[in-house]
Design a protein around this motif. Structure first.
Motif, PDB file in Angstrom:
ATOM      1  N   ILE A 227      -3.726  42.672  15.046  1.00 41.65           N
ATOM      2  CA  ILE A 227      -4.246  44.064  15.618  1.00 41.65           C
ATOM      3  C   ILE A 227      -5.245  43.836  16.661  1.00 41.65           C
ATOM      4  CG2 ILE A 227      -5.526  46.049  15.047  1.00 41.65           C
ATOM      5  CD1 ILE A 227      -3.871  45.790  12.151  1.00 41.65           C
ATOM      6  N   GLU A 230     -10.463  46.645  18.133  1.00 45.73           N
ATOM      7  CA  GLU A 230     -10.313  47.972  18.381  1.00 45.73           C
ATOM      8  C   GLU A 230      -8.502  48.124  18.855  1.00 45.73           C
ATOM      9  OE1 GLU A 230     -12.781  48.978  21.480  1.00 45.73           O
ATOM     10  OE2 GLU A 230     -14.706  48.775  20.226  1.00 45.73           O
ATOM     11  N   GLY A 231      -7.750  47.355  18.090  1.00 43.43           N
ATOM     12  CA  GLY A 231      -6.495  47.335  18.547  1.00 43.43           C
ATOM     13  C   GLY A 231      -5.787  46.708  19.866  1.00 43.43           C
ATOM     14  N   ILE A 234      -2.637  44.625  19.665  1.00 42.16           N
ATOM     15  CA  ILE A 234      -1.087  45.151  19.461  1.00 42.16           C
ATOM     16  C   ILE A 234      -0.698  46.082  20.422  1.00 42.16           C
ATOM     17  CG2 ILE A 234      -2.395  47.094  18.363  1.00 42.16           C
ATOM     18  CD1 ILE A 234       0.171  47.010  16.224  1.00 42.16           C
ATOM     19  N   ARG A 235      -1.812  46.559  21.223  1.00 46.10           N
ATOM     20  CA  ARG A 235      -1.418  47.313  22.293  1.00 46.10           C
ATOM     21  C   ARG A 235      -0.992  46.539  23.474  1.00 46.10           C
ATOM     22  NH1 ARG A 235      -6.263  50.283  21.138  1.00 46.10           N
ATOM     23  NH2 ARG A 235      -7.268  49.146  22.803  1.00 46.10           N
TER      24      ARG A 235
END
Length: 524
Positions: A227, A230-231, A234-235
């Motif tokens: 992840i 703050e992601g 994955i983004r």
């Protein structure tokens, strides 16, 4: 005298005597040599004369032998010519005798024909007389019948013709139905035999591809690294691959969701490399995804080459080989497209061989079976259907016209022009319709079954309609007082034609019309 002078004189005399003696001896030797030479010359001349005489005799002997041989050959040739002339004369004599015999036979036959002709003329005269008498009797008989029946001959003829016409029409319908039933039985039996043999010789897997891939993790701690802060990770991974990553409470697993199996495979391999390496950040993610994409392209080409080698297909264009490899990462109704195409190719080759086609047509059928769905894996989107697009691509890359037509016509979007075209269509249906081949959305399945029953109940006289065997058979129950047996045959045919023209369905649907008469009474 002086002794010296005496010595000189004595020496001179001795010298003169020696010279004279020498000349005498030389002359005697020379004469001897001349005599010997003359004797040898005479011997040579004698030998030459003997040799010449022998040669002359030998040549004379050879000349005589050659003359004898030539004379013998000449005599043989003369004898051969005489023999041929004799044979020719014999044949001519035989032909003359045969012609004479034929001429005498012909004259005899002419005489016999004249006699027969005379007899026939007499018989014709007798027949004409009897026919005249018969016509008179017939006219008299017709007048009597008209008087008795109160009908003219023309009216009676019209009634008789009408009666015979109705009877002939009824018999013709019965014979037509028998012929149609017999032809259907034989055709269905033979077609079923060929299809069953083809299917039995083909080993196939049961489908099922879906739109989700499960990526297993060694521990749930890795989820946090994937992840990212703050992601971000994955983004970045979703942006680079076009795949949705679902990280939920499922233990030691991440779901990769995408309709495109190729993207899911790229995402899965990229994620596997990142987890193994341990360095997970946006820049690294983009680098790994790009490397994985190139690796997948190489694998696609390798899969295509291995497929055509396994099937024994040669001379396929590289772009078509690449498209065949891309089929591995595509699915149709849950059925893997490459497995479906390989299965169709094998079915086509087997069916073509069962139908007795030659080796070249069998190879073309296998080739068309493999390529029939290449329109589903184009590099660019197109408004054409996959069949027409596949035919266009096959034509672009130099495929045989029979293969192009089979690809374009396997969904009846173009006219079938070659004998392998219906084979590809049938084998495509077999591969897609067999049990376990494809998944179908439940709602679409239920709607198709409902439409099938509604179509049958829309006809007048239909009491009930049931779709059974997963929609592969439609049983129609009609009202016996409104529909006759002949109408049942017609109704079955019309329903089957309407299903074929208005509905889309895998395989085939059997339409059975049931008409029965029930008499029910209650004893009280």
């Amino acid at each position: 005298m002086d002794p010296i002078i005496i010595t000189v004189i004595a020496a001179a005399i001795a010298l003169v005597a020696g010279i004279a003696a020498g000349k005498l001896i030389f002359a005697k030797n020379t004469q001897q040599k001349i005599d010997d030479a003359e004797l040898r010359a005479k011997n040579i001349v004698r030998e030459a004369e003997l040799t010449a005489e022998n040669i002359r005799k030998e040549k004379e002997l050879q000349a005589k032998e050659k003359f004898v041989a030539l004379k013998s050959a000449h005599d043989k040739e003369i004898n051969e010519r005489n023999r041929k002339l004799a044979e020719s004369e014999n044949r001519i004599k035989q032909k003359e005798q045969s012609l004479g015999q034929k001429e005498s036979n012909l004259e005899k036959q002419v005489k016999d024909n004249d006699v027969i002709k005379e007899n026939l003329n007499k018989q014709i005269d007798v027949v004409n007389k009897k026919r005249t008498e018969l016509e008179k009797h017939q006219e008299e008989h017709i007048r009597r019948l008209e008087k008795i029946a109160n009908l003219t001959a023309e009216e009676a003829k019209i009634q008789l013709v009408e009666s015979l016409k109705n009877e002939a029409h009824t018999q013709a319908i019965g014979m037509q139905q028998e012929i149609i039933d017999d032809a259907k039985q034989k055709a269905n039996k033979e077609a079923r035999k060929i299809i069953i043999q083809t299917i039995q010789r083909t080993a196939a897997e049961q489908a099922i591809e879906n739109a989700i891939t499960v990526f297993n993790l060694e521990s749930d701690e890795i989820k946090g690294q994937i992840i990212g802060r703050e992601g971000r990770n994955i983004r970045a991974l979703e942006a680079a691959t076009g795949v949705d990553l679902i990280v939920d409470d499922t233990p030691e697993a991440i779901l990769l969701s995408c309709f495109d199996p190729l993207r899911r495979e790229i995402a899965r391999l990229s994620l596997q490399r990142l987890v193994t390496d341990g360095r997970i950040h946006p820049a690294r993610i983009e680098e790994v995804v790009e490397k994985t994409r190139k690796q997948i392209e190489e694998q696609v080409m390798e899969i295509g080459e291995r497929t055509v080698i396994d099937l024994g297909i040669h001379g396929l264009h590289k772009e078509l080989v690449r498209m065949v490899g891309r089929m591995r990462y595509r699915s149709s109704y849950g059925q893997n497209l490459l497995m479906h195409s390989r299965e169709t190719a094998n079915l086509c080759a087997t069916m073509a061989a069962e139908l007795g086609m030659n080796h070249n047509m069998t190879k073309l059928a296998k080739r068309a079976g493999l390529l029939h769905d290449i329109g589903k894996v184009p590099d660019e989107e197109s408004e054409l259907s996959h069949a027409l697009l596949g035919a266009k691509l096959a034509e672009k890359y130099g495929e045989n016209p029979a293969v192009v037509n089979a690809i374009g016509a396997h969904h009846d979007e173009t006219e079938m022009q070659y004998v392998i075209s219906p084979i590809i269509q049938a084998c495509d249906a077999i591969s897609g319709a067999r049990p376990g081949a494809r998944r179908e959305i439940m709602q679409q399945y239920l709607q198709r079954i409902k439409d099938l029953e509604n179509l049958a109940t829309s006809y007048q006289g239909v009491e009930k309609a049931y779709a059974i065997q997963a929609g592969r058979e439609l049983r129609v129950i009609v009202e016996s007082d409104k529909v006759t047996d002949q109408d049942s045959d017609k109704l079955s045919f019309e329903i089957a034609q309407k299903i074929q023209t208005e509905m889309t369905f895998p395989g085939q649907i059997k339409v059975t019309v049931i008409r029965e008469k029930r008499a029910v009474n209650v004893a009280r």
